[in-house]
Scaffold this active site. Structure first.
Site, PDB file in Angstrom:
ATOM      1  N   SER A  97       0.834  -1.200   0.000  1.00  0.00           N
ATOM      2  CA  SER A  97       0.000   0.000   0.000  1.00  0.00           C
ATOM      3  C   SER A  97       0.875   1.259   0.000  1.00  0.00           C
ATOM      4  O   SER A  97       1.652   1.454  -0.923  1.00  0.00           O
ATOM      5  CB  SER A  97      -0.965  -0.050   1.190  1.00  0.00           C
ATOM      6  OG  SER A  97      -2.032   0.848   1.019  1.00  0.00           O
ATOM      7  N   HIS A 156      -7.292  -6.128   0.147  1.00  0.00           N
ATOM      8  CA  HIS A 156      -6.157  -5.204   0.091  1.00  0.00           C
ATOM      9  C   HIS A 156      -4.985  -5.694   0.934  1.00  0.00           C
ATOM     10  O   HIS A 156      -3.829  -5.562   0.523  1.00  0.00           O
ATOM     11  CB  HIS A 156      -6.610  -3.819   0.556  1.00  0.00           C
ATOM     12  CG  HIS A 156      -5.538  -2.785   0.500  1.00  0.00           C
ATOM     13  ND1 HIS A 156      -4.777  -2.551  -0.630  1.00  0.00           N
ATOM     14  CD2 HIS A 156      -5.087  -1.911   1.449  1.00  0.00           C
ATOM     15  CE1 HIS A 156      -3.915  -1.572  -0.390  1.00  0.00           C
ATOM     16  NE2 HIS A 156      -4.075  -1.179   0.863  1.00  0.00           N
TER      17      HIS A 156
END
Length: 247
Positions: free
Chosen positions: A84, A228
């Protein structure tokens, strides 16, 4: 800025870079898998974990922080693994210290400016806790439960120690646009691996062109059943992909 970091093992260095609201512990599961054969270096990015706080927070500065640490530790032939926000830092580093980088693995993030605010509930939950002036973690957990699912709460509470947040919430709030942003770099013309969670919208088909513009020799692998936090949802699959890539 003198970042906080943890080094384990010996051999070719692997630097692990965590995501927003996280710390060096977030990729500890991956680091443990490689510590027997590599030197693993887990880092708290600025304004996170035990690293210093700053009013400034953007990818150029974070890449500078890591570049300085790489030079300070005398590293070369470095493997970068970033998730991320940490993945964007790793990508920025390819434009700064490419000569010191051997491999790059990016976990569920693309080199794009994310226009959608995906952390509204997180900001609301943390703000609610701050406004309530909670006295312990249990009270905070109860308040955050009005905004977030249990998995997200548990992730965030890893950065809540001694009745305070380890991340600089003020700086993150003020620079959230910078955190969602991307600043183009010179194309990195070496192989690079992107690992996407199939259930995540951080790497969608529309972003493949952006990836290949910045990284013409990119490979994109998709992990089914993962979101994610792909390394947390499907650790065995992610570790297998990384090991296969490094081999």
């Amino acid at each position: 800025m003198e970042l906080h970091y943890k080094i384990t093992g010996n051999g070719q260095p692997i630097i692990f870079l965590h995501g927003l609201f996280g710390s060096l512990d977030n990729l500890a599961g991956l680091a443990r898998e490689f510590a027997n054969n590599y030197q693993t270096i887990q880092i708290d990015l600025r304004n996170h974990g035990l690293s210093p706080w700053s009013d400034a927070h953007n990818y150029q500065l974070m890449a500078d922080d890591i570049s300085k640490l790489i030079n300070q530790l005398g590293l070369n032939d470095v493997i970068l693994i970033g998730h991320s926000m940490g993945g964007k830092v790793a990508m920025q580093l390819t434009g700064r210290v490419a000569h010191l980088i051997a491999q790059v693995i990016i976990l569920d993030i693309a080199p794009v400016n994310y226009l959608h605010d995906s952390h509204t509930n997180v900001f609301n939950a943390i703000n609610a806790g701050l406004e309530a002036e909670v006295e312990n973690k249990n009270q905070l957990h109860t308040i955050m439960g009005k905004y977030l699912d249990e998995a997200t709460i548990q992730f965030l509470l890893k950065s809540y120690k001694s009745d305070h947040w380890l991340f600089n919430f003020k700086a993150i709030t003020e620079h959230y646009t910078d955190i969602r942003a991307w600043h183009e770099i010179s194309p990195y013309r070496q192989p690079i691996l992107f690992i996407k969670g199939a259930q995540s919208n951080y790497i969608i088909d529309d972003y493949y062109g952006d990836i290949l513009t910045q990284f013409p020799y990119a490979t994109i692998e998709i992990v089914e059943g993962a979101g994610h936090n792909v390394h947390y949802d499907k650790p065995k699959q992610v570790i297998a992909l990384i090991k296969n890539w490094l081999d």
